[in-house]
Motif scaffolding. Structure first.
Motif, PDB file in Angstrom:
ATOM      1  N   ALA A  17      39.041  47.260  31.938  1.00  0.00           N
ATOM      2  CA  ALA A  17      39.527  45.958  32.398  1.00  0.00           C
ATOM      3  C   ALA A  17      40.991  45.749  32.008  1.00  0.00           C
ATOM      4  CB  ALA A  17      38.650  44.835  31.844  1.00  0.00           C
ATOM      5  N   LEU A  18      41.365  46.234  30.837  1.00  0.00           N
ATOM      6  CA  LEU A  18      42.768  46.145  30.424  1.00  0.00           C
ATOM      7  C   LEU A  18      43.658  46.972  31.345  1.00  0.00           C
ATOM      8  CD1 LEU A  18      42.472  46.341  26.535  1.00  0.00           C
ATOM      9  CD2 LEU A  18      43.123  44.357  27.910  1.00  0.00           C
ATOM     10  N   ALA A  19      43.141  48.110  31.765  1.00  0.00           N
ATOM     11  CA  ALA A  19      43.912  48.997  32.638  1.00  0.00           C
ATOM     12  C   ALA A  19      43.884  48.537  34.097  1.00  0.00           C
ATOM     13  CB  ALA A  19      43.371  50.422  32.538  1.00  0.00           C
ATOM     14  N   SER A  20      42.865  47.739  34.452  1.00  0.00           N
ATOM     15  CA  SER A  20      42.704  47.275  35.840  1.00  0.00           C
ATOM     16  C   SER A  20      42.513  45.762  35.855  1.00  0.00           C
ATOM     17  CB  SER A  20      41.493  47.957  36.479  1.00  0.00           C
ATOM     18  OG  SER A  20      41.594  49.345  36.416  1.00  0.00           O
ATOM     19  N   PRO A  21      43.544  45.010  35.525  1.00  0.00           N
ATOM     20  CA  PRO A  21      43.379  43.565  35.392  1.00  0.00           C
ATOM     21  C   PRO A  21      43.015  42.849  36.686  1.00  0.00           C
ATOM     22  CG  PRO A  21      45.685  44.169  35.251  1.00  0.00           C
ATOM     23  CD  PRO A  21      44.902  45.445  35.257  1.00  0.00           C
ATOM     24  N   ASP A  22      43.178  43.499  37.839  1.00  0.00           N
ATOM     25  CA  ASP A  22      42.867  42.864  39.120  1.00  0.00           C
ATOM     26  C   ASP A  22      41.519  43.289  39.689  1.00  0.00           C
ATOM     27  OD1 ASP A  22      45.283  41.511  39.071  1.00  0.00           O
ATOM     28  OD2 ASP A  22      46.332  43.118  40.112  1.00  0.00           O
ATOM     29  N   ASP A  23      40.703  43.970  38.910  1.00  0.00           N
ATOM     30  CA  ASP A  23      39.402  44.452  39.383  1.00  0.00           C
ATOM     31  C   ASP A  23      38.340  43.384  39.138  1.00  0.00           C
ATOM     32  OD1 ASP A  23      36.965  45.733  39.842  1.00  0.00           O
ATOM     33  OD2 ASP A  23      37.706  47.658  39.091  1.00  0.00           O
ATOM     34  N   LEU A  24      38.084  42.572  40.153  1.00  0.00           N
ATOM     35  CA  LEU A  24      37.142  41.461  40.038  1.00  0.00           C
ATOM     36  C   LEU A  24      35.745  41.931  39.641  1.00  0.00           C
ATOM     37  CD1 LEU A  24      36.464  38.451  40.453  1.00  0.00           C
ATOM     38  CD2 LEU A  24      36.036  38.998  42.865  1.00  0.00           C
ATOM     39  N   ALA A  25      35.238  42.938  40.317  1.00  0.00           N
ATOM     40  CA  ALA A  25      33.882  43.431  40.048  1.00  0.00           C
ATOM     41  C   ALA A  25      33.742  43.910  38.602  1.00  0.00           C
ATOM     42  CB  ALA A  25      33.522  44.547  41.023  1.00  0.00           C
ATOM     43  N   LEU A  26      34.758  44.532  38.087  1.00  0.00           N
ATOM     44  CA  LEU A  26      34.738  45.024  36.710  1.00  0.00           C
ATOM     45  C   LEU A  26      34.650  43.869  35.716  1.00  0.00           C
ATOM     46  CD1 LEU A  26      34.957  47.393  34.725  1.00  0.00           C
ATOM     47  CD2 LEU A  26      37.434  47.219  34.937  1.00  0.00           C
ATOM     48  N   HIS A  27      35.424  42.816  35.935  1.00  0.00           N
ATOM     49  CA  HIS A  27      35.394  41.665  35.029  1.00  0.00           C
ATOM     50  C   HIS A  27      34.043  40.943  35.098  1.00  0.00           C
ATOM     51  CE1 HIS A  27      39.495  41.819  33.555  1.00  0.00           C
ATOM     52  NE2 HIS A  27      39.884  42.113  34.787  1.00  0.00           N
ATOM     53  N   ILE A  28      33.475  40.855  36.291  1.00  0.00           N
ATOM     54  CA  ILE A  28      32.160  40.229  36.429  1.00  0.00           C
ATOM     55  C   ILE A  28      31.100  41.065  35.726  1.00  0.00           C
ATOM     56  CG2 ILE A  28      30.331  39.671  38.090  1.00  0.00           C
ATOM     57  CD1 ILE A  28      32.553  38.642  39.947  1.00  0.00           C
ATOM     58  N   ARG A  29      31.151  42.363  35.911  1.00  0.00           N
ATOM     59  CA  ARG A  29      30.180  43.247  35.237  1.00  0.00           C
ATOM     60  C   ARG A  29      30.304  43.119  33.718  1.00  0.00           C
ATOM     61  NH1 ARG A  29      29.691  49.777  35.694  1.00  0.00           N
ATOM     62  NH2 ARG A  29      27.711  49.934  34.615  1.00  0.00           N
ATOM     63  N   LEU A  30      31.519  43.056  33.242  1.00  0.00           N
ATOM     64  CA  LEU A  30      31.757  42.910  31.810  1.00  0.00           C
ATOM     65  C   LEU A  30      31.224  41.566  31.307  1.00  0.00           C
ATOM     66  CD1 LEU A  30      33.024  44.335  29.392  1.00  0.00           C
ATOM     67  CD2 LEU A  30      35.215  43.349  30.033  1.00  0.00           C
ATOM     68  N   ALA A  31      31.447  40.506  32.054  1.00  0.00           N
ATOM     69  CA  ALA A  31      30.932  39.187  31.670  1.00  0.00           C
ATOM     70  C   ALA A  31      29.403  39.197  31.612  1.00  0.00           C
ATOM     71  CB  ALA A  31      31.413  38.123  32.649  1.00  0.00           C
ATOM     72  N   LYS A  32      28.762  39.857  32.570  1.00  0.00           N
ATOM     73  CA  LYS A  32      27.296  39.957  32.568  1.00  0.00           C
ATOM     74  C   LYS A  32      26.809  40.743  31.349  1.00  0.00           C
ATOM     75  CE  LYS A  32      26.471  39.902  37.534  1.00  0.00           C
ATOM     76  NZ  LYS A  32      25.994  40.743  38.654  1.00  0.00           N
ATOM     77  N   LEU A  33      27.478  41.830  31.074  1.00  0.00           N
ATOM     78  CA  LEU A  33      27.091  42.666  29.940  1.00  0.00           C
ATOM     79  C   LEU A  33      27.205  41.893  28.636  1.00  0.00           C
ATOM     80  CD1 LEU A  33      26.202  45.584  29.357  1.00  0.00           C
ATOM     81  CD2 LEU A  33      28.587  46.152  29.028  1.00  0.00           C
ATOM     82  N   PHE A  34      28.295  41.183  28.452  1.00  0.00           N
ATOM     83  CA  PHE A  34      28.464  40.374  27.243  1.00  0.00           C
ATOM     84  C   PHE A  34      27.446  39.234  27.191  1.00  0.00           C
ATOM     85  CE2 PHE A  34      33.097  41.808  26.956  1.00  0.00           C
ATOM     86  CZ  PHE A  34      32.853  42.643  25.872  1.00  0.00           C
ATOM     87  N   THR A  35      27.155  38.622  28.336  1.00  0.00           N
ATOM     88  CA  THR A  35      26.151  37.560  28.381  1.00  0.00           C
ATOM     89  C   THR A  35      24.799  38.097  27.938  1.00  0.00           C
ATOM     90  OG1 THR A  35      27.298  36.374  30.144  1.00  0.00           O
ATOM     91  CG2 THR A  35      24.947  35.936  29.898  1.00  0.00           C
ATOM     92  N   ASN A  36      24.410  39.240  28.466  1.00  0.00           N
ATOM     93  CA  ASN A  36      23.119  39.847  28.106  1.00  0.00           C
ATOM     94  C   ASN A  36      23.051  40.247  26.646  1.00  0.00           C
ATOM     95  OD1 ASN A  36      22.185  39.489  30.710  1.00  0.00           O
ATOM     96  ND2 ASN A  36      22.770  41.538  31.363  1.00  0.00           N
ATOM     97  N   ALA A  37      24.208  40.515  26.054  1.00  0.00           N
ATOM     98  CA  ALA A  37      24.271  40.891  24.634  1.00  0.00           C
ATOM     99  C   ALA A  37      24.476  39.667  23.739  1.00  0.00           C
ATOM    100  CB  ALA A  37      25.394  41.892  24.413  1.00  0.00           C
ATOM    101  N   SER A  38      24.447  38.474  24.342  1.00  0.00           N
ATOM    102  CA  SER A  38      24.672  37.215  23.608  1.00  0.00           C
ATOM    103  C   SER A  38      26.036  37.166  22.919  1.00  0.00           C
ATOM    104  CB  SER A  38      23.546  36.960  22.601  1.00  0.00           C
ATOM    105  OG  SER A  38      22.322  36.790  23.285  1.00  0.00           O
ATOM    106  N   LYS A  39      27.007  37.811  23.526  1.00  0.00           N
ATOM    107  CA  LYS A  39      28.391  37.762  23.030  1.00  0.00           C
ATOM    108  C   LYS A  39      29.138  36.781  23.934  1.00  0.00           C
ATOM    109  CE  LYS A  39      28.500  42.237  20.860  1.00  0.00           C
ATOM    110  NZ  LYS A  39      29.331  43.388  20.549  1.00  0.00           N
ATOM    111  N   HIS A  40      28.904  35.505  23.686  1.00  0.00           N
ATOM    112  CA  HIS A  40      29.326  34.472  24.615  1.00  0.00           C
ATOM    113  C   HIS A  40      30.835  34.251  24.671  1.00  0.00           C
ATOM    114  CE1 HIS A  40      25.151  33.837  25.315  1.00  0.00           C
ATOM    115  NE2 HIS A  40      24.945  33.625  24.028  1.00  0.00           N
TER     116      HIS A  40
END
Length: 85
Positions: A17-40
């Motif tokens: 995500a740092l290397a691809s700041p304009d990748d919407l799908a990547l940021h959404i996937r990362l947000a989901k992953l953190f949500t599932n890990a309770s890293k709010h």
């Protein structure tokens, strides 16, 4: 170890995500992953990054609202809900 795989994946995706700041799908996937890990807090950052790319993305908005609610940031949740009405 299977328990560490989501954490490792989150680390790799965060670096991407740092290397691809304009990748919407990547940021959404990362947000989901953190949500599932309770890293709010991390989920909040990833969802905000996704909304920065596409302010109208409903999935990113819901991820952000969920992350904020999990952190008891109720005033901010209400402000964002009103913004999208």
């Amino acid at each position: 170890d299977a328990a560490k795989k989501p954490e490792l994946l989150a680390t790799v995706l965060a670096e991407q995500a740092l290397a691809s700041p304009d990748d919407l799908a990547l940021h959404i996937r990362l947000a989901k992953l953190f949500t599932n890990a309770s890293k709010h807090a991390e989920a909040e950052r990833a969802a905000r990054a996704a909304l920065y790319i596409d302010l109208t993305n409903s999935e990113a908005k819901e991820l952000l609202l969920g992350a904020l609610a999990a952190q008891k940031k109720d005033k901010e949740v209400e402000t964002i809900r009103k913004r999208y009405e």
